[in-house]
Motif scaffolding. Structure first.
Motif, PDB file in Angstrom:
ATOM      1  N   CYS A 137      11.496  28.861   1.675  1.00  0.00           N
ATOM      2  CA  CYS A 137      10.143  28.871   1.115  1.00  0.00           C
ATOM      3  C   CYS A 137       9.320  27.705   1.666  1.00  0.00           C
ATOM      4  CB  CYS A 137      10.207  28.800  -0.407  1.00  0.00           C
ATOM      5  SG  CYS A 137      10.805  30.303  -1.203  1.00  0.00           S
ATOM      6  N   VAL A 138       9.956  26.533   1.806  1.00  0.00           N
ATOM      7  CA  VAL A 138       9.266  25.375   2.374  1.00  0.00           C
ATOM      8  C   VAL A 138       8.870  25.662   3.815  1.00  0.00           C
ATOM      9  CG1 VAL A 138       9.504  22.960   3.061  1.00  0.00           C
ATOM     10  CG2 VAL A 138      10.393  23.717   0.862  1.00  0.00           C
ATOM     11  N   ALA A 139       9.797  26.252   4.589  1.00  0.00           N
ATOM     12  CA  ALA A 139       9.505  26.566   5.986  1.00  0.00           C
ATOM     13  C   ALA A 139       8.340  27.548   6.093  1.00  0.00           C
ATOM     14  CB  ALA A 139      10.745  27.141   6.660  1.00  0.00           C
ATOM     15  N   LEU A 140       8.344  28.586   5.261  1.00  0.00           N
ATOM     16  CA  LEU A 140       7.247  29.555   5.276  1.00  0.00           C
ATOM     17  C   LEU A 140       5.928  28.893   4.868  1.00  0.00           C
ATOM     18  CD1 LEU A 140       9.039  32.645   3.681  1.00  0.00           C
ATOM     19  CD2 LEU A 140       8.436  32.302   6.083  1.00  0.00           C
ATOM     20  N   LEU A 155      -0.533  20.087  -5.310  1.00  0.00           N
ATOM     21  CA  LEU A 155       0.420  20.207  -6.423  1.00  0.00           C
ATOM     22  C   LEU A 155       1.439  21.307  -6.145  1.00  0.00           C
ATOM     23  CD1 LEU A 155      -1.790  19.870  -9.641  1.00  0.00           C
ATOM     24  CD2 LEU A 155       0.127  18.410  -9.012  1.00  0.00           C
ATOM     25  N   LEU A 156       0.959  22.460  -5.694  1.00  0.00           N
ATOM     26  CA  LEU A 156       1.838  23.587  -5.406  1.00  0.00           C
ATOM     27  C   LEU A 156       2.764  23.273  -4.240  1.00  0.00           C
ATOM     28  CD1 LEU A 156       2.727  26.497  -5.854  1.00  0.00           C
ATOM     29  CD2 LEU A 156       0.843  27.234  -4.379  1.00  0.00           C
ATOM     30  N   VAL A 157       2.213  22.676  -3.172  1.00  0.00           N
ATOM     31  CA  VAL A 157       3.029  22.331  -2.002  1.00  0.00           C
ATOM     32  C   VAL A 157       4.117  21.341  -2.390  1.00  0.00           C
ATOM     33  CG1 VAL A 157       2.983  21.199   0.254  1.00  0.00           C
ATOM     34  CG2 VAL A 157       1.185  22.824  -0.358  1.00  0.00           C
ATOM     35  N   GLY A 158       3.763  20.329  -3.171  1.00  0.00           N
ATOM     36  CA  GLY A 158       4.748  19.354  -3.617  1.00  0.00           C
ATOM     37  C   GLY A 158       5.815  19.977  -4.501  1.00  0.00           C
ATOM     38  N   ALA A 159       5.412  20.911  -5.370  1.00  0.00           N
ATOM     39  CA  ALA A 159       6.374  21.561  -6.255  1.00  0.00           C
ATOM     40  C   ALA A 159       7.411  22.354  -5.470  1.00  0.00           C
ATOM     41  CB  ALA A 159       5.641  22.476  -7.237  1.00  0.00           C
ATOM     42  N   VAL A 160       6.982  23.043  -4.422  1.00  0.00           N
ATOM     43  CA  VAL A 160       7.927  23.802  -3.593  1.00  0.00           C
ATOM     44  C   VAL A 160       8.899  22.852  -2.890  1.00  0.00           C
ATOM     45  CG1 VAL A 160       8.146  25.359  -1.623  1.00  0.00           C
ATOM     46  CG2 VAL A 160       6.326  25.716  -3.297  1.00  0.00           C
ATOM     47  N   HIS A 161       8.382  21.723  -2.397  1.00  0.00           N
ATOM     48  CA  HIS A 161       9.268  20.739  -1.779  1.00  0.00           C
ATOM     49  C   HIS A 161      10.267  20.186  -2.791  1.00  0.00           C
ATOM     50  CE1 HIS A 161       6.584  20.374   1.805  1.00  0.00           C
ATOM     51  NE2 HIS A 161       7.718  20.070   2.363  1.00  0.00           N
ATOM     52  N   GLY A 178       7.856  24.593  10.944  1.00  0.00           N
ATOM     53  CA  GLY A 178       8.246  25.632   9.991  1.00  0.00           C
ATOM     54  C   GLY A 178       9.096  26.715  10.628  1.00  0.00           C
ATOM     55  N   VAL A 179       8.733  27.142  11.838  1.00  0.00           N
ATOM     56  CA  VAL A 179       9.514  28.174  12.539  1.00  0.00           C
ATOM     57  C   VAL A 179      10.899  27.637  12.908  1.00  0.00           C
ATOM     58  CG1 VAL A 179       9.653  29.563  14.648  1.00  0.00           C
ATOM     59  CG2 VAL A 179       7.478  29.383  13.407  1.00  0.00           C
ATOM     60  N   ALA A 180      10.941  26.413  13.450  1.00  0.00           N
ATOM     61  CA  ALA A 180      12.212  25.834  13.872  1.00  0.00           C
ATOM     62  C   ALA A 180      13.147  25.617  12.686  1.00  0.00           C
ATOM     63  CB  ALA A 180      11.962  24.508  14.593  1.00  0.00           C
ATOM     64  N   TRP A 181      12.597  25.270  11.540  1.00  0.00           N
ATOM     65  CA  TRP A 181      13.413  25.032  10.356  1.00  0.00           C
ATOM     66  C   TRP A 181      13.789  26.339   9.665  1.00  0.00           C
ATOM     67  CZ3 TRP A 181      11.479  22.017   5.434  1.00  0.00           C
ATOM     68  CH2 TRP A 181      12.566  21.762   4.600  1.00  0.00           C
ATOM     69  N   GLY A 182      12.850  27.277   9.636  1.00  0.00           N
ATOM     70  CA  GLY A 182      13.077  28.488   8.865  1.00  0.00           C
ATOM     71  C   GLY A 182      13.957  29.522   9.543  1.00  0.00           C
ATOM     72  N   ALA A 217      24.545  27.300  -2.990  1.00  0.00           N
ATOM     73  CA  ALA A 217      24.078  27.065  -1.620  1.00  0.00           C
ATOM     74  C   ALA A 217      23.048  28.105  -1.190  1.00  0.00           C
ATOM     75  CB  ALA A 217      25.264  27.071  -0.655  1.00  0.00           C
ATOM     76  N   ARG A 218      23.232  29.340  -1.600  1.00  0.00           N
ATOM     77  CA  ARG A 218      22.298  30.402  -1.189  1.00  0.00           C
ATOM     78  C   ARG A 218      20.916  30.192  -1.815  1.00  0.00           C
ATOM     79  NH1 ARG A 218      22.971  34.971   1.546  1.00  0.00           N
ATOM     80  NH2 ARG A 218      21.546  36.720   1.181  1.00  0.00           N
ATOM     81  N   VAL A 219      20.901  29.742  -3.067  1.00  0.00           N
ATOM     82  CA  VAL A 219      19.615  29.469  -3.728  1.00  0.00           C
ATOM     83  C   VAL A 219      18.924  28.291  -3.053  1.00  0.00           C
ATOM     84  CG1 VAL A 219      18.516  28.783  -5.891  1.00  0.00           C
ATOM     85  CG2 VAL A 219      20.415  30.401  -5.918  1.00  0.00           C
ATOM     86  N   GLY A 220      19.708  27.256  -2.705  1.00  0.00           N
ATOM     87  CA  GLY A 220      19.140  26.114  -1.993  1.00  0.00           C
ATOM     88  C   GLY A 220      18.537  26.526  -0.653  1.00  0.00           C
ATOM     89  N   ASP A 221      19.255  27.403   0.068  1.00  0.00           N
ATOM     90  CA  ASP A 221      18.726  27.895   1.345  1.00  0.00           C
ATOM     91  C   ASP A 221      17.432  28.681   1.142  1.00  0.00           C
ATOM     92  OD1 ASP A 221      20.767  26.765   2.774  1.00  0.00           O
ATOM     93  OD2 ASP A 221      21.929  28.608   2.988  1.00  0.00           O
TER      94      ASP A 221
END
Length: 233
Positions: free
Chosen positions: A86-89, A142-148, A221-225, A77-81
């Motif tokens: 990273c997505v939020a940032l 490509l990079l944005v999709g990979a992070v998602h 991003g702020v609200a999610w992160g 769970a911590r790795v998932g968070d």
């Protein structure tokens, strides 16, 4: 028995494709891709950016998901968070970048640094990209999709481990899910590109749209992160 397994695999793959297309419509995906396509002036180029996002998303999703499936493990769970943070940032970064680029646009629209041999100058041109054989792929999507894809791999792995009986079925489901995401995002980006191409004729309107998209991406991003950061600390 084999026939039943084949029917189950076909059914689950079809469902995976549809869910992948629906997955492309999630708010964080829309916000990220919107910041990427606002500078495009044609549906085809916007669809290509969406496809590049989908390819990056599918690659990381399948690679990480396959490792977890073969190990019969779920992502901590911590790795998932951490991946979600990273997505939020990234959403914040994309949003601020869109706002900055919109703020510095001149009357003729966006300009990019471009190089011919040893000469470096600025004019409207292609964004940063990479070549794979005859393919030209936009690097940033490509990079944005990979992070998602990293952020979504844990949840998808947990789903396939709980519902599908074999490792082969689980891997196929994830691949088809990623394909559905790619097709869905390419189609959505192409649709976004149609009105954006017309807005591009009116640079003031296009600039205002870029500012709005950047603001929405930053706020999301702020609200999610923020809750993720609190949880991790």
């Amino acid at each position: 028995m084999a026939a039943m397994a084949a029917i189950e695999l076909i059914t689950s793959s079809g469902l995976g494709s549809l869910l992948g297309m629906r997955h492309a419509l999630e708010p964080d995906h829309l916000a990220a891709v919107s910041t990427l396509v606002t500078g495009e002036r044609s549906s085809a180029k916007a669809a290509l950016l969406g496809m590049c996002w989908g390819l990056g998303h599918t690659l990381s999703l399948v690679v990480v998901g396959s490792v977890l499936v073969l190990l019969r493990a779920e992502m901590p769970a911590r790795v998932g968070d951490l991946f979600e943070l990273c997505v939020a940032l990234m959403l914040i970064g994309l949003g601020l970048r869109a706002i900055y680029l919109a703020a510095r646009q001149g009357r003729t629209g966006p300009a990019r640094a471009h190089q011919h041999g040893q000469r470096l100058h600025v004019h409207p041109g292609a964004p940063a990209h990479i070549h794979i054989g005859a393919w030209t792929l936009a690097r940033r999507p490509l990079l944005v999709g990979a992070v998602h894809g990293l952020a979504g791999s844990g949840a998808l792995t947990a789903l396939v481990l709980a519902t599908l009986p074999s490792a082969a079925a689980r891997l196929i489901y994830m691949a088809v899910f990623g394909l559905g995401s790619t097709l869905g995002m390419a189609a959505l980006s192409g649709l976004l590109g149609w009105p954006l191409a017309r807005m591009g004729r009116h640079h003031g309107l296009a600039r205002a749209m870029s500012l709005l998209v950047g603001f929405v991406s930053t706020v999301l991003g702020v609200a999610w992160g923020y809750p993720l950061l609190v949880r991790l600390l």
